[in-house]
Scaffold this motif. Structure first.
Motif: not given
Length: 442
Positions: A152-153, A168, A165, A171-172, A116, A120, A157
């Motif tokens: 992670n975000f 949450f 998904r 997201l981005l 993860s 990112d 995303s």
């Protein structure tokens, strides 16, 4: 194999387990207390054949001596050293060893602690690279439906698994998705790369037309999508993605958290498919799953774009407290030694045909609607129970565990990825047990 057993009931209340049906588990716990080579030992003294390399990560098998000894020695010599403005020798030695087996041109490594974090990190590198080159308008990230890039975000995303998904929020922003390549009507029971679906890569041209290339920073895909059920790229698909990205100045990121370190019979999937990305993310097999660690590989072109300005200034504002941790670095070096001495980075190529035949021998089992394979990876897709999606595969998981076999399920798909040390007789054992499960228990 370990004889340490723990049959004493333990208090299970506090641990909120990841990606687990917690209530079901805590009614009927499944606990491992030991492991050696291809087998786990359960708390009640049974042996379980590892058909999933733990969680796609124990490529060299369990409790291998070079790895455990490397950890032991390092813990007694240097337990921790900061990675910000300081270093220790093994982090540099490991980076050199890693780029030696990486695809040509992937000459620099950033360390992380998980897949993860690797994802990112790669996304941040891509965005920052374009800014460093004066192309700050390139902010969009393109993932793929049914893709998995961690939790992670950034990863969820660009990922494309709905359940990961939907809880949450937004997201981005600035993210779009390619269609997935799973075409069961055309490619069912394919051995290796499917014949149909390479044209799906041209959907990237549609996305470029929609957003304009000047806004797109990177495309991220798994060469083989693992966690969504082993989706193997159609012949020519990855090559077309590379061509389109190159044409439009878009970086191509391969997420090799699963396929890295020998899973397909080459050190990395990029070498198997003969496609060179700009960035590769890894984790899992880098330390054989023993200690959390990941690495992101980048080309010299990307690295050098940051090496400008006054030399006393930080070039890239990113990193982790445990980036290149001494004990993790030692574990990774011990892992690479084990891979090299036992030829494990290419062993999947030697076993692939035997594995393929054994896997596809399950085609006649009840409720099997597709089988697919590549390297030492396999998937068996099951017909869902009407109104109860995922239940058939989860039932197979529970029955397999009872029979001494660890499998992985995602949706109604059984995914298999054994340690690379597996022998032919253990392949036979794996599929004999799985055949019994599929024929008699679900």
């Amino acid at each position: 194999m370990s004889n340490r057993l723990n049959t004493t009931p333990i208090d299970l209340r506090a641990f909120w387990m990841p990606f687990t049906a917690n209530r079901q588990f805590k009614k009927e716990p499944r606990l491992f207390v030991g492991a050696k080579d291809m087998y786990y030992t359960t708390h009640d003294g049974r042996t379980v054949l590892d058909g999933t390399a733990g969680l796609w990560c124990v490529n060299a098998g369990h409790c291998r001596p070079k790895i455990t000894e490397a950890i032991r020695e390092q813990a007694g010599e240097l337990d921790y050293a900061p990675a910000f403005q300081l270093g220790h020798p093994k982090a540099f030695e490991l980076a050199n060893r890693l780029v030696d087996i990486a695809p040509e041109g992937m000459n620099h490594v950033l360390y992380t602690n998980s897949g993860s974090e690797s994802v990112d990190t790669a996304l941040k590198v891509a965005l920052a690279y374009h800014r460093a080159k004066g192309n700050g308008s390139r902010f969009r990230l393109i993932g793929r439906e049914r893709g998995y890039h961690g939790v992670n975000f950034g990863g969820i995303s660009v990922g494309g698994i709905v359940a990961n998904r939907k809880m949450f929020g937004t997201l981005l922003t600035g993210v779009d998705h390619l269609p997935h390549t799973h075409l069961p009507a055309k490619n069912a029971f394919t051995r290796g790369e499917p014949e149909h679906g390479a044209d799906l890569a041209t959907e990237l041209e549609r996305i470029v037309t929609l957003h304009d290339a000047s806004t797109i920073a990177a495309v991220i895909v798994e060469p083989v999508a693992g966690s969504t059920g082993v989706l193997i790229p159609p012949k020519g698909y990855l090559q077309k993605l590379r061509e389109i990205c190159t044409k439009h100045g878009i970086l191509l990121i391969f997420d090799e958290v699963i396929t890295g370190f020998g899973r397909l019979g080459t050190p990395f999937a990029a070498q198997y498919f003969d496609v060179k990305p700009d960035i590769i993310t890894t984790a899992k097999g880098i330390t054989n799953g023993v200690i959390p660690m990941g690495a992101v590989f980048v080309t010299s072109e990307i690295h050098d774009a940051f090496m400008t300005g006054p030399e006393h200034l930080i070039e890239f504002f990113h990193g982790y407290t445990y980036s290149g941790n001494p004990i993790a670095s030692a574990a990774a070096l011990g892992t690479l030694d084990t891979y090299k001495e036992e030829g494990l980075l290419t062993r999947a190529a030697e076993l692939a045909s035997y594995w393929e035949e054994a896997l596809h021998s399950l085609k006649d089992c009840p409720h099997v609607i597709d089988i697919r394979n590549i390297g030492l990876i396999g998937a068996i897709e099951l017909e869902p129970i009407a109104g109860e999606p995922t239940k058939r595969a989860f039932s197979a998981f529970l029955k397999a565990y009872e029979k001494g076999l660890l499998i992985r399920t995602t949706g109604d798909i059984i995914a298999l990825s054994p340690p690379l040390i597996i022998q032919k007789q253990q392949i036979d054992e794996l599929f004999d047990k799985l055949r019994d499960v599929l024929k008699n228990n679900i």
